[in-house]
Each structure stands twice: as C-alpha cells, then as structure tokens.
Write a protein that holds these residues in place. Sequence first.
Motif, PDB file in Angstrom:
ATOM      1  N   ASP A   1       0.848  -1.186   0.000  1.00  0.00           N
ATOM      2  CA  ASP A   1       0.000   0.000   0.000  1.00  0.00           C
ATOM      3  C   ASP A   1       0.883   1.235   0.000  1.00  0.00           C
ATOM      4  O   ASP A   1       1.506   1.579   1.009  1.00  0.00           O
TER       5      ASP A   1
ATOM      6  N   ASP B   1      -0.102   4.343  -0.406  1.00  0.00           N
ATOM      7  CA  ASP B   1      -0.742   5.483   0.243  1.00  0.00           C
ATOM      8  C   ASP B   1      -1.158   5.152   1.663  1.00  0.00           C
ATOM      9  O   ASP B   1      -1.340   3.996   2.029  1.00  0.00           O
TER      10      ASP B   1
ATOM     11  N   PRO C   1      -3.838   4.699   4.263  1.00  0.00           N
ATOM     12  CA  PRO C   1      -5.286   4.517   4.330  1.00  0.00           C
ATOM     13  C   PRO C   1      -5.877   5.250   5.527  1.00  0.00           C
ATOM     14  O   PRO C   1      -5.158   5.658   6.447  1.00  0.00           O
TER      15      PRO C   1
ATOM     16  N   ASP D   1     -11.609   3.763   4.451  1.00  0.00           N
ATOM     17  CA  ASP D   1     -10.988   4.162   3.193  1.00  0.00           C
ATOM     18  C   ASP D   1      -9.718   3.339   3.006  1.00  0.00           C
ATOM     19  O   ASP D   1      -8.654   3.691   3.498  1.00  0.00           O
TER      20      ASP D   1
ATOM     21  N   GLU E   1      -7.042   2.025   0.437  1.00  0.00           N
ATOM     22  CA  GLU E   1      -6.535   2.276  -0.902  1.00  0.00           C
ATOM     23  C   GLU E   1      -6.329   0.960  -1.653  1.00  0.00           C
ATOM     24  O   GLU E   1      -6.128  -0.091  -1.059  1.00  0.00           O
ATOM     25  N   THR E   2      -6.387   1.030  -2.986  1.00  0.00           N
ATOM     26  CA  THR E   2      -6.083  -0.144  -3.778  1.00  0.00           C
ATOM     27  C   THR E   2      -4.596  -0.465  -3.657  1.00  0.00           C
ATOM     28  O   THR E   2      -3.764   0.436  -3.626  1.00  0.00           O
TER      29      THR E   2
ATOM     30  N   ARG F   1       0.310   1.352  -9.999  1.00  0.00           N
ATOM     31  CA  ARG F   1      -0.789   1.690  -9.104  1.00  0.00           C
ATOM     32  C   ARG F   1      -2.017   0.845  -9.419  1.00  0.00           C
ATOM     33  O   ARG F   1      -2.408   0.684 -10.581  1.00  0.00           O
TER      34      ARG F   1
END
Length: 244
Positions: A154, A156, A158, A166, A168-169, A190
């Motif tokens: 990950d 980003d 979360p 939330d 993130e993918t 991404r």
Amino acid sequence: AIAMMPTTNMIRPETIEPSDFANSMPDSSADCATAWPANCATDVPTAIINPTLLSIEDVATLYAIYQDELENSEAGDHFGQALAAADFDRDGYTDLAIGLPDEDIGSAIDAGAVLLFRGSAYGLQAWQKLTAFDILGQFPQTRDHFGAALVAYDLDRPNPSSSPPDLETPDLAVGVPGRNAGAGAVFVYRGQRRMDMIGHRVLTQANTGFTDENADGFGSSLAAGRITGLLADTLVVGAPMERI
C-alpha cells in the motif's frame, strides 16, 4: 498431492501466502499459489495454483496457468520466477501477478514482463501484461530481467477510521535488477478500483539518495510492510552487489 522427481535443472518453487482467488463468496476460503519457474523436461515454465481449505466450489480443483493466455510460452522465460497476490482492483477477489523475467520483448533479449491474472467467482482470469513500456519515457532493455522480484504493498496512507473504511487499492513493485548495465531499478504500478493497473514511477538508487553503479542488482529482492510506525507500507529493496 503432487509428486515431483528431483532433476538437475529444477528451480526452487516460489510460494505465496494463502489468498482467495476464486469463490462465489469472497474471502470464505484460502488458496495457495506455487510456481515452478522451470519444469522438469522442457524448461517451458508453468505456474500451478493448489487450492487449500477447500470451499464447495474448489473441491478437487487444480488450476494450471500457462503464459499462453497473455503471451507465447518460450523456453527459458522463467514464468513464475516471482509471485505477488493482492486485490489490485478492489473487487473483492485476490489477483495474482506472475513474473517472467527472461521474456524477450521485441529485439530486447531477456527484457522480462509481468502477467496479471484477475480473481473472480470463476477462478483466475487472464488480465494484463506489464512491461517497461507502461511508464512514460521507459522501454525494455536487453537483460533487464523485469519481473525478477515482485511485492504488493500500500503506497498510500489509508484512513481506517472513515465510514466505510478508506482502504486504498494495493500497488505492485516490480524488480528490474538488470536495468542500466545491472545498476537495477524498481517499477511501481498503481492499482485502481475496477480498472487496469497503471504505471506510476521508476525507483533507482540515484533518485532515492544513493548512487547507481553497474552490477549492483538494485531490485533483485523486494519486501514491504508497516515497519516505520506509519499506516502506509514501507518498500524495502535489495541491492546484493552494492559495494560498501
């Protein structure tokens, strides 16, 4: 059970932790992916998915994935050299990334590629082929070995306190240890919700505060996890031939 006779040209199998690749009810059972980058007889690689903790849909099931679904199988491609699993498109099913680091791309010998298989209620389905072309300004080079190492992580931070959380993918880091005369690089892709993965950036020692040197092999191994106390994952990159 699968019985295999040892041979002199067999490469150690690569295995990843249990994931849910196929189920009518996502996350209700676990499957295990194991790859033999070179098989006993012909060195035309194969990746085999062995269901464990079987659901009703999985009983007596064995998936054998050959790269022919996305790319022609060729001796010496080493399809299955690296594996990474994550729900890259956040559809509730785990997807599988498979490295073939010695795939020829045009005239670039052993440039390498990564094949993505999307998880679904019907099992793993052929999805995408990733190469160096996916990032603007980049192109395959001879003996890049793109896909020699893979890790899902990950990128980003979360926000688990939001409602709903939330999350993130997941993203995919691809080791390219032969890049630029063996200095090495890592290509980052991404994930996107219900969409294809996209090229994001290229990491090298030079753009992370160190010095690129020929034959360092930066990107030969990859790992990721929450090792700094932050919510976002930290990417760890091996450079086994770095001079200290």
